[in-house]
Design a protein around this motif. Structure first.
Motif, PDB file in Angstrom:
ATOM      1  N   VAL A  96       0.833  -1.200   0.000  1.00 36.70           N
ATOM      2  CA  VAL A  96       0.000   0.000   0.000  1.00 36.70           C
ATOM      3  C   VAL A  96       0.872   1.256   0.000  1.00 36.70           C
ATOM      4  N   ALA A  97       1.909   1.259   0.829  1.00 36.04           N
ATOM      5  CA  ALA A  97       2.809   2.422   0.873  1.00 36.04           C
ATOM      6  C   ALA A  97       3.460   2.655  -0.484  1.00 36.04           C
ATOM      7  N   ASN A  98       3.878   1.576  -1.138  1.00 35.32           N
ATOM      8  CA  ASN A  98       4.494   1.694  -2.456  1.00 35.32           C
ATOM      9  C   ASN A  98       3.490   2.216  -3.478  1.00 35.32           C
ATOM     10  N   TYR A  99       2.263   1.752  -3.406  1.00 42.77           N
ATOM     11  CA  TYR A  99       1.236   2.165  -4.371  1.00 42.77           C
ATOM     12  C   TYR A  99       0.940   3.664  -4.255  1.00 42.77           C
ATOM     13  N   LEU A 108      -8.306  -0.267  -5.153  1.00 43.08           N
ATOM     14  CA  LEU A 108      -8.258  -1.482  -4.344  1.00 43.08           C
ATOM     15  C   LEU A 108      -8.034  -2.717  -5.209  1.00 43.08           C
ATOM     16  N   ALA A 109      -8.611  -2.701  -6.410  1.00 49.96           N
ATOM     17  CA  ALA A 109      -8.393  -3.836  -7.312  1.00 49.96           C
ATOM     18  C   ALA A 109      -6.922  -3.945  -7.705  1.00 49.96           C
ATOM     19  N   ASN A 110      -6.305  -2.794  -7.996  1.00 51.48           N
ATOM     20  CA  ASN A 110      -4.883  -2.792  -8.365  1.00 51.48           C
ATOM     21  C   ASN A 110      -4.004  -3.259  -7.210  1.00 51.48           C
ATOM     22  N   ILE A 111      -4.326  -2.778  -6.006  1.00 50.18           N
ATOM     23  CA  ILE A 111      -3.546  -3.179  -4.834  1.00 50.18           C
ATOM     24  C   ILE A 111      -3.703  -4.677  -4.578  1.00 50.18           C
TER      25      ILE A 111
END
Length: 551
Positions: free
Chosen positions: A466-469, A541-544
């Protein structure tokens, strides 16, 4: 280029032969199609036009010179399919465009006429000049001299364009030109002798590139995770040989490490250099660009730097995220990008995240990166991982138990490098001990798979992804900072811990250094409520979730 299929009628030849050729080729395609990748079949083989057949040959027309060169290596396959599907053997002849078809049909007509008046006939290769023959059945020296002079003129013209063509010595019985508009091949045995790539091109040393030979389109495994990226790169490579094609420019590829971005860059470079060696290509890591620019500042030789980067035909640049936070470097790349774009040069850029999450990147660069096509590359699915491992084992000529391949594919899903590393570990045991079975493979891969599973299921790994995204640090997710750019991704991470790991609110609070689990509960409920109506949040959220390898 559209091929005129009425040429046989224009030349007073029997149209029934064209229909028969079409029927024979249609039967062969049923055997050819399952043996080729879908993209390869649709792009290269399907457009072939069968226009004539006789007792020895099937005549096929290709769109252009590049297609001709590319399809030479499949002639054997075509001939085998013809033999298998029609119970008789035919050799394949390829001709380029309308002009090639006209020459072929004219030669067939002349041959038919000669056969009716004389039992002996001389039919030259329709794709090459008709050379007069002397008593020894060899081409006259004056004709050969003319052909050689024509080749020399071509070389001179090409050298004026910034590169030099050096002819390799040819045999006394064959004269070749690299730019003949109609080139033919009657069998696989003639491939070497009649190859249009008879010249060695020496390009400007400034643009001599060394691509990884093992990174090609034909060994890139295409799956649902990378279909668009693969197709876009192939379209750009093809556009250098089919001017009518206008793919998106620039092409921005983004995704995690080890998913194939560098493979695709090298594949484009290899394909273009193989068929158009005079193309001015620059392929580099962003770090190289940065270091070279720093050296330019020190030496004050800006003109050399700018002439190099602003006059290439194709720029392939890897890991553009390293340009973040470097203002002067971003300004230089901005003007380089503009110069190349205005010159209709193609630009392919790779990055580990979508441009909008490059927080310290200038907005004017972000908008330019997104002005063409942005394609994401996601972690491979189980089926794609199986295909990758099988292809890798085959390339190494290794016979591995399918159960071992399946075990690796099921348990390692982070990236392709880890997949291949696990396979290499198994092969090492096989070579050292003389054999390998599933139990040995499981024991050898236990540490790797344990690390993989810990990353996949732990709150810490969710925080990493999540942090990277959202381009924030993991420490900021764990901090007590209440700025929205940190609280929003923190709530997303908490939500995933609740949904994917079924953690209690108290456990989530402890994982994210929070003292009050009520706040954590409210954060998770807020994300869940917004998810029902916020399309952008749904996409994020789908990408994560893809990045978390939920297959």
């Amino acid at each position: 280029m559209e091929l005129n299929m009425n040429l046989s009628g224009n030349l007073n030849l029997d149209n029934e032969q064209a229909a028969l050729a079409g029927s024979i080729w249609h039967n062969a395609l049923k055997i050819i199609q399952p043996q080729l990748a879908k993209m390869l079949f649709v792009t290269w083989v399907e457009p072939l036009v069968p226009f004539y057949v006789d007792e020895n040959y099937l005549y096929l027309a290709v769109q252009d010179n590049f297609s001709y060169r590319y399809l030479l290596k499949y002639v054997n396959l075509f001939e085998e399919a013809l033999a298998a599907s029609n119970s008789f053997k035919l050799q394949v002849k390829l001709f380029v465009g309308n002009e090639g078809m006209q020459q072929a049909l004219a030669s067939i007509k002349a041959s038919t006429f000669n056969n009716s008046t004389d039992n002996q006939s001389q039919v030259s290769d329709p794709g090459q000049p008709n050379l007069p023959l002397d008593s020894n059945n060899t081409a006259r020296k004056d004709t050969q001299k003319t052909a050689i002079n024509n080749t020399t003129e071509t070389s001179t013209a090409e050298s004026a364009g910034g590169y030099v063509t050096v002819e390799r010595p040819s045999s006394p019985t064959s004269t070749k030109t690299t730019t003949a508009p109609t080139q033919t091949i009657s069998s696989a045995n003639q491939t070497t002798n009649s190859s249009p790539l008879a010249a060695e091109i020496v390009v400007n040393p400034l643009y001599q590139q060394h691509f990884r030979r093992d990174y090609r389109f034909d060994n890139f495994i295409v799956g649902p995770n990378n279909t668009m990226a693969h197709a876009a790169c192939l379209a750009i490579a093809n556009s250098y040989f089919n001017p009518g094609q206008k793919p998106y420019n620039p092409l921005f590829l983004y995704g995690g490490s080890g998913l194939g971005k560098t493979h695709l860059l090298n594949a484009v470079g290899n394909m273009v250099m193989q068929h158009r060696p005079n193309t001015k290509i620059l392929y580099l890591q962003t770090e190289e660009f940065v270091n070279e620019f720093i050296a330019t500042i020190r030496k004050q030789n800006y003109n050399v730097f700018r002439n190099k980067y602003r006059n290439c035909d194709l720029l392939l640049i890897d890991d553009i995220q390293f340009i973040e936070g470097k203002e002067q470097m971003q300004e230089e790349f901005f003007y380089t990008f503009n110069a190349l774009y205005e010159n209709n040069s193609y630009i392919i850029i790779t990055c580990d995240k979508h441009p909008r999450y490059l927080v310290t990147l200038e907005d004017r660069l972000k908008t330019r990166f997104l002005s063409g096509l942005a394609c994401d590359i996601n972690p491979p699915t189980y089926e794609t991982r199986m295909a990758i491992l099988q292809a890798r084992a085959q390339s190494l000529q290794e016979n591995i138990d399918p159960d071992i391949i399946s075990y690796i594919a099921k348990n390692i899903s982070l990236n392709i490098r880890e997949l291949e590393g696990a396979l290499n570990s198994v092969l090492a045991i096989k070579h050292l001990s003389g054999y390998i079975n599933l139990a040995l493979a499981q024991k050898a891969l236990e540490p790797v798979i344990k690390r993989n599973m810990e990353k996949t299921v732990s709150p810490d790994f969710i925080a990493d992804v999540v942090a990277n995204y959202y381009n924030v640090s993991k420490a900021q997710l764990y901090s007590r900072c209440k700025e929205s750019k940190f609280t929003y991704p923190r709530h997303i991470a908490m939500y995933f811990c609740r949904e994917l790991l079924d953690m209690t609110y108290a456990d989530i609070s402890q994982a994210f250094n929070r003292s009050d689990h009520t706040t954590t509960r409210n954060a998770c409920l807020k994300i869940a409520k917004s998810l029902s109506s916020d399309l952008q949040l749904q996409k994020e959220l789908a990408n994560i979730q893809k990045s978390l390898h939920e297959q």
